[in-house]
Write a protein that holds these residues in place. Structure first.
Motif, short mmCIF file in Angstrom:
data_model
loop_
_atom_site.label_atom_id
_atom_site.label_comp_id
_atom_site.label_asym_id
_atom_site.label_seq_id
_atom_site.Cartn_x
_atom_site.Cartn_y
_atom_site.Cartn_z
N GLN A 1 -4.67 -4.28 -0.85
CA GLN A 1 -4.94 -3.27 0.20
C GLN A 1 -5.75 -2.13 -0.38
O GLN A 1 -6.54 -1.50 0.30
CB GLN A 1 -3.64 -2.72 0.80
CG GLN A 1 -2.68 -3.78 1.30
CD GLN A 1 -3.23 -4.57 2.46
OE1 GLN A 1 -4.23 -4.20 3.06
NE2 GLN A 1 -2.59 -5.68 2.78
N CYS B 1 0.84 -1.19 0.00
CA CYS B 1 0.00 0.00 0.00
C CYS B 1 0.88 1.25 0.00
O CYS B 1 1.92 1.27 0.66
CB CYS B 1 -0.88 -0.01 1.25
SG CYS B 1 -1.95 1.44 1.33
N HIS C 1 -10.18 2.08 -1.86
CA HIS C 1 -9.97 3.38 -1.25
C HIS C 1 -10.88 4.38 -1.96
O HIS C 1 -10.79 4.52 -3.20
CB HIS C 1 -8.51 3.80 -1.39
CG HIS C 1 -8.11 4.89 -0.43
ND1 HIS C 1 -8.79 6.09 -0.39
CD2 HIS C 1 -7.16 4.96 0.51
CE1 HIS C 1 -8.25 6.85 0.54
NE2 HIS C 1 -7.25 6.19 1.11
N ASN D 1 -0.52 4.35 0.67
CA ASN D 1 -1.37 5.45 1.14
C ASN D 1 -0.99 6.07 2.48
O ASN D 1 -1.29 7.22 2.73
CB ASN D 1 -2.83 5.00 1.17
CG ASN D 1 -3.34 4.86 -0.25
OD1 ASN D 1 -3.26 5.80 -1.03
ND2 ASN D 1 -3.81 3.68 -0.59
N PHE D 2 -0.40 5.32 3.34
CA PHE D 2 0.04 5.85 4.64
C PHE D 2 -1.05 6.62 5.38
O PHE D 2 -0.86 7.77 5.77
CB PHE D 2 1.29 6.73 4.46
CG PHE D 2 2.50 5.94 4.06
CD1 PHE D 2 3.29 5.32 5.02
CD2 PHE D 2 2.83 5.77 2.72
CE1 PHE D 2 4.39 4.56 4.66
CE2 PHE D 2 3.92 5.00 2.35
CZ PHE D 2 4.72 4.40 3.31
N CYS D 3 -2.19 6.00 5.57
CA CYS D 3 -3.19 6.58 6.46
C CYS D 3 -2.51 6.69 7.83
O CYS D 3 -1.75 5.80 8.21
CB CYS D 3 -4.42 5.69 6.53
SG CYS D 3 -5.17 5.47 4.91
N VAL E 1 0.03 -0.93 8.00
CA VAL E 1 0.16 -1.83 6.84
C VAL E 1 1.27 -1.44 5.86
O VAL E 1 2.08 -2.30 5.47
CB VAL E 1 -1.21 -1.99 6.12
CG1 VAL E 1 -1.05 -2.67 4.76
CG2 VAL E 1 -2.15 -2.81 6.99
N PRO E 2 1.37 -0.17 5.44
CA PRO E 2 2.44 0.15 4.46
C PRO E 2 3.84 -0.17 5.00
O PRO E 2 4.76 -0.43 4.22
CB PRO E 2 2.28 1.65 4.24
CG PRO E 2 0.87 1.95 4.63
CD PRO E 2 0.55 1.00 5.75
N TYR F 1 -3.11 6.25 10.83
CA TYR F 1 -3.31 5.30 11.93
C TYR F 1 -2.83 3.89 11.57
O TYR F 1 -2.91 2.98 12.39
CB TYR F 1 -4.82 5.22 12.27
CG TYR F 1 -5.66 4.95 11.05
CD1 TYR F 1 -5.84 3.66 10.57
CD2 TYR F 1 -6.24 6.00 10.33
CE1 TYR F 1 -6.57 3.42 9.43
CE2 TYR F 1 -6.97 5.77 9.18
CZ TYR F 1 -7.13 4.47 8.74
OH TYR F 1 -7.85 4.24 7.59
N CYS F 2 -2.36 3.70 10.34
CA CYS F 2 -2.24 2.33 9.82
C CYS F 2 -0.79 1.88 9.67
O CYS F 2 0.05 2.59 9.13
CB CYS F 2 -2.96 2.25 8.47
SG CYS F 2 -2.94 0.59 7.78
N ARG G 1 -6.63 10.58 4.79
CA ARG G 1 -7.41 9.76 3.86
C ARG G 1 -7.53 10.40 2.48
O ARG G 1 -7.92 9.78 1.52
CB ARG G 1 -8.80 9.49 4.45
CG ARG G 1 -8.78 8.61 5.67
CD ARG G 1 -8.44 7.18 5.35
NE ARG G 1 -9.52 6.51 4.63
CZ ARG G 1 -9.42 5.27 4.14
NH1 ARG G 1 -8.29 4.60 4.26
NH2 ARG G 1 -10.43 4.72 3.50
S1 SF4 Z 1 -5.90 1.88 5.86
FE1 SF4 Z 1 -5.74 0.79 3.91
S2 SF4 Z 1 -5.26 2.40 2.44
FE2 SF4 Z 1 -4.79 3.24 4.45
S3 SF4 Z 1 -2.62 2.78 4.77
FE3 SF4 Z 1 -3.77 1.10 5.70
S4 SF4 Z 1 -3.89 -0.45 4.09
FE4 SF4 Z 1 -3.29 1.46 3.10
#
Ligand code: SF4
Length: 442
Positions: A205, A160, A243, A162-164, A169-170, A166-167, A282
């Motif tokens: 993602q 991913c 997204h 996007n680097f939201c 995942v990236p 709070y997240c 976002r």
């Molecule tokens: S919430 Fe989804 S779109 Fe945003 S950083 Fe995490 S995986 Fe990526």
């Protein structure tokens, strides 16, 4: 003497992890292992972990601790910890220190090579810490063991960009890498030929940015869907996750005009307050989200929308929360995956001031679920007396149900299991608590 060796996999987290576990099962079966649902009988135990919330991580730590007793009983037991949690910097060392009995700790980037690491562990009997910093290679032609009869997951991309705020995942799944159109088409064709699956679920993602990394000006998500919709077979195509900032009007039009596309769409909004959405990074506003939803309802018949919402994000006021409730009413979600914000170390939001007290977060999530319940009841009641085109299937509890095009489940009260997998017309007769009851029309 029976030399059968058994594997036990426990999966934490999202659909991406569930599908990774299907790949792990494929590798273990290739090594001759047979599945057991009882970890006391297992010769190899794999925990496929998640780190999206710190609470999830603590739960997993406790479960790893429980493995000590099993290892004491069976010295040959192989224990493997993999997934997003292990990909975090320093985690493998920490796990080894805390749980010296572990056999293999492997990250997300090289999970596809687990089979060779198990073979090498069996030879050397030495702890293996195999967490790569380098991003995951895309491995094709994997052995995947799918035990679902209704839907099949297919990865279309990894990572991913996007680097939201709070997240995590990236940081643990790396940047976006798309699989080639040809490989995806090949996999979906072979699934369609098996005639087992009523739904193919495309995973990524952020599936809406599929193909952007090819930079060829041609390949994008709609381009891929167009190829997949041309594959012969009686199945629907759905996808997750999307997204909203990348959900194009071209995609809305495509879904509206292709019957193979599922009408059940998951579109995570996270908050109904544009101010909070900005803090979440976002990159869309509540107004833009609503206008996208307007467009979808106007064009896609039978649309069923679901979403994710985080309550109690740092700085969220009562007014922000009420804006979320207004958006929920406006968008008429069929279902909401609601979460209380939980600090995730390593993400920007963990350092934000104005963290919301737990009591306030708890109160807001309770009110959000009450609202969801009320809206769901209204939606289900509106289905009573109507007839729907469905596919019959057996649900998790073993009951015969009919699934509507937009994923509503109707318990069939007048049919038998021989119609499982068939198309049928079902008239909804009543709503019993949260359950729709219906009859198959002859
Ligand atoms: S919430 Fe989804 S779109 Fe945003 S950083 Fe995490 S995986 Fe990526």
């Amino acid at each position: 003497m029976d030399n059968t060796q058994f594997y036990f996999i426990e999966t934490f987290g999202c659909q991406m992890n569930v599908h990774d576990s299907e790949k792990i099962a494929g590798m273990l079966r290739d090594l001759g292992y047979v599945e057991t649902k009882d970890k006391n009988n297992a010769d190899i135990i794999v925990f496929n972990t998640c780190c999206i919330r710190e609470t999830a991580e603590s739960k997993i730590m406790a479960k790893i601790g429980d493995l000590k007793a099993l290892k004491a009983r069976n010295k040959n037991l192989i224990t493997v910890i993999c997934g997003c949690m292990t990909q975090q910097r320093g985690m493998a060392e920490l796990l080894k220190k805390r749980f010296p009995f572990l056999s293999i700790v492997i990250g997300t980037h090289n999970l596809d090579r687990l089979e060779e690491y198990i073979v090498s562990y069996k030879k050397q009997k030495k702890f293996q810490n195999i967490v790569w910093d380098k991003e995951q290679e895309i491995t094709e032609n994997q052995k995947i063991y799918r035990d679902s009869t209704n839907h099949a997951f297919v990865n279309i991309m990894y990572g991913c960009n996007n680097f939201c705020s709070y997240c995590i995942v990236p940081y643990v799944r790396g940047r976006e890498r798309s699989r080639s159109v040809d490989e995806i088409v090949k996999e979906v064709k072979s699934l369609a030929q098996q005639n087992r699956y009523s739904e193919i679920v495309l995973l990524g993602q952020n599936v809406n940015s599929y193909g952007q990394d090819f930079k060829d000006g041609v390949t994008n998500f709609v381009y891929l869907l167009d190829k997949l919709c041309k594959i012969q077979g009686d199945f629907k195509i759905s996808f997750m996750s999307s997204h909203p900032k990348d959900f194009s009007s071209e995609l809305v039009d495509f879904i509206a005009s292709h019957q193979k596309m599922s009408r059940a769409i998951h579109l995570p909004v996270q908050s109904g307050s544009s101010r909070i959405l900005k803090l979440m990074n976002r990159r869309y506003t509540a107004e833009a989200y609503k206008s996208l939803v307007d467009d979808m309802y106007a064009k896609i018949s039978g649309l069923s929308l679901t979403t994710d919402i985080i309550v109690g994000f740092p700085g969220e006021t009562e007014d922000d929360f009420l804006q979320t409730c207004d958006l929920v009413k406006y968008c008429k979600f069929s279902s909401i995956f609601g979460f209380v914000y939980s600090k995730r170390n390593g993400t920007p939001a963990a350092k934000f001031e104005n963290q919301v007290p737990y009591k306030v977060k708890k109160d807001r999530i309770t009110r959000l679920f009450a609202l969801e319940h009320q809206l769901q009841k209204e939606e289900l009641l509106s289905m009573v007396g109507k007839t729907f085109d469905c596919i019959a299937e057996i649900n998790d509890k073993g009951f015969l149900v009919a699934k509507t095009e937009n994923h509503k489940s109707i318990k069939i009260v007048n049919g038998n299991k021989s119609i499982c997998g068939e198309k049928c017309k079902v008239k909804v007769k009543a709503l019993d608590e949260k359950e729709l009851l219906g009859e198959v029309l002859k």
